[in-house]
Design an enzyme around this catalytic site. Structure first.
Site, short mmCIF file in Angstrom:
data_model
loop_
_atom_site.label_atom_id
_atom_site.label_comp_id
_atom_site.label_asym_id
_atom_site.label_seq_id
_atom_site.Cartn_x
_atom_site.Cartn_y
_atom_site.Cartn_z
N HIS A 72 -43.18 57.37 -38.43
CA HIS A 72 -43.76 57.70 -37.12
C HIS A 72 -44.35 59.10 -37.16
O HIS A 72 -43.82 59.99 -37.83
CB HIS A 72 -42.74 57.54 -35.99
N ASP A 74 -44.98 60.90 -34.28
CA ASP A 74 -44.59 61.72 -33.13
C ASP A 74 -43.28 62.46 -33.42
O ASP A 74 -42.57 62.14 -34.38
CB ASP A 74 -44.46 60.88 -31.85
N GLU A 136 -42.44 56.57 -31.49
CA GLU A 136 -41.15 56.07 -31.98
C GLU A 136 -40.02 56.72 -31.22
O GLU A 136 -39.01 56.09 -30.90
CB GLU A 136 -41.01 56.35 -33.48
N GLU A 164 -37.26 57.24 -42.55
CA GLU A 164 -36.50 58.14 -41.66
C GLU A 164 -35.51 58.96 -42.51
O GLU A 164 -35.06 58.51 -43.56
CB GLU A 164 -35.71 57.34 -40.62
N HIS A 358 -34.22 66.79 -34.28
CA HIS A 358 -34.21 66.92 -32.81
C HIS A 358 -33.62 68.26 -32.36
O HIS A 358 -33.46 68.48 -31.17
CB HIS A 358 -33.43 65.77 -32.14
ZN LIG Z 1 -37.51 59.65 -36.67
#
Ligand SMILES: [Zn+2]
Length: 382
Positions: A72, A74, A136, A164, A358
């Protein structure tokens, strides 16, 4: 065309602020132009509004099958996070590369793009497909349209690697996830007349207790010992309602989410909640308030992923990364969609650690990028 290193490409990718709420088109154009430099024509699948897009490109011999490299584009917001260096500028410090998306998951995208010259020059036994998605991070919503279009025109790739961050460990499963908003609407009254009104907070509380009982039931099984929390889970995340102590509240809003093992059907779990609301709570509320209702809105939904550890694809990826272990992870990915909606056996494995994703000062070790570079070459050219 001069070739770029994985690190140079990662610096370029991190410089695009592709927070899910923003357009990813500048990054997609960069990738399209990069691929065009090697004679590869990418297909762009834009969303309805035209400000976000998936990218699909095929390298190597035309024909059926092929290996999907999926990631992904984003990333999650940086708002309110304390960053030591600018989040959208790749910065090397203490032997790590810092930047939003460095590990989740532009590191993998950079490694894939850096492999393109070798893939173009090498003898590929099968086509290699690049599948770069958007949105995503807001529930795997972007990739679905691309999978539907490709499946609709009969594409049938043989395998998929979702890159990932797993520290380059081979991941053979994750739980599915689904979230809901729920609005309980009763009727308002002066609190001295409480029995004559349908108290939305009280009925919402009954729903929360029902969800809690369901959670206890799910804890009895099925179970999968490869997860930290071995069973499916469900929990209420937020509740809001009422205006004053002496007003019977008319509305109460809550959110809840569940994480299901592959063998537990999310529709069945939700069906129990909806049936309890419709058959038990709403009829009781309507005795005081004929207009009473309980409404649900699905916020996101992604399927569980699972592949038999004995599947040849798992063995092939293990050989490419050079170690034999495998595991399951707590977080969701697009892998379940590739498997369920495209029918493609899928494994999750990519550079970087989910532990730093994150967060402020998200970063990746250059050695992880090196491992991924080497694994992709062994996987596709070996
Ligand atoms: Zn991810």
């Amino acid at each position: 065309m001069t070739t770029s290193t994985t690190r140079e490409i990662l610096a370029d990718l991190v410089a695009f602020d592709t927070t899910s709420s923003r357009s990813n088109l500048p990054l997609i154009r960069y990738v399209r132009d990069y691929l065009a430099g090697f004679g590869i024509e990418a297909e762009i699948f834009a969303d309805d509004a035209g400000d976000k897009a998936n990218l699909w490109a095929t390298i190597g011999p035309p024909g059926p099958g092929g290996f999907i490299l999926s990631g992904h584009t984003d990333c999650v917001p940086v708002d309110g996070q304390a960053w030591t260096s600018p989040p959208f500028a790749l910065t090397e410090r203490d032997g790590r590369l810092y930047g939003r998306g460095s590990t989740d998951m532009k590191g993998f995208l950079a490694s894939v793009l850096a492999a393109v010259p070798a893939l173009v020059a090498g003898k590929l036994r099968e086509p290699v497909h690049l599948a770069f998605s958007y949105d995503e991070e807001v529930g795997c919503t972007g990739v679905r349209a691309m999978i539907a279009r490709l499946a609709g025109r009969g594409e049938k790739p043989a395998a998929c690697l979702v890159g990932e961050p797993t520290d380059m460990r081979v991941v053979v499963g994750h739980k599915g996830g689904r979230g809901y908003d729920c609005l309980v609407t009763g009727s308002e009254a002066h609190s001295s007349l409480a029995p004559r009104a349908a108290n939305a907070i009280e009925y919402a509380a009954e729903l929360v207790v029902f969800i809690r009982r369901l959670a206890a039931e799910l804890a009895l099984g099925p179970a999968d010992e490869e997860y930290d929390v071995v069973h499916s889970t469900i929990s209420t995340g937020r509740i809001r309602g009422g205006t004053a102590v002496n007003i019977v509240p008319r509305t109460c809003a809550l959110t809840f989410e569940f994480r299901n093992l592959a063998e537990v059907m999310p529709d069945a779990i939700f069906g129990r909640i909806a049936a309890y609301a419709e058959e038990e709570l709403v009829p009781a509320m309507r005795r005081q308030a004929p207009e009473a209702s309980i409404g649900f809105e699905m916020l996101y939904d992604y399927p569980a992923h699972g592949i038999d550890p004995a599947h040849p694809l798992v063995t092939r990826i293990k050989n490419a990364v050079g170690h034999n272990g495998h595991g399951k992870v707590a977080y969701g990915t697009e892998a379940g969609l590739f498997q369920r909606d495209f029918g493609v056996p899928t494994v999750v494995c990519g550079p970087g650690s989910i532990d730093v994703a994150h967060k402020p000062d998200e970063s990746i070790l250059p050695s992880q990028l090196d491992l991924c570079d080497a694994a992709l070459r062994r996987l596709l050219l070996g």
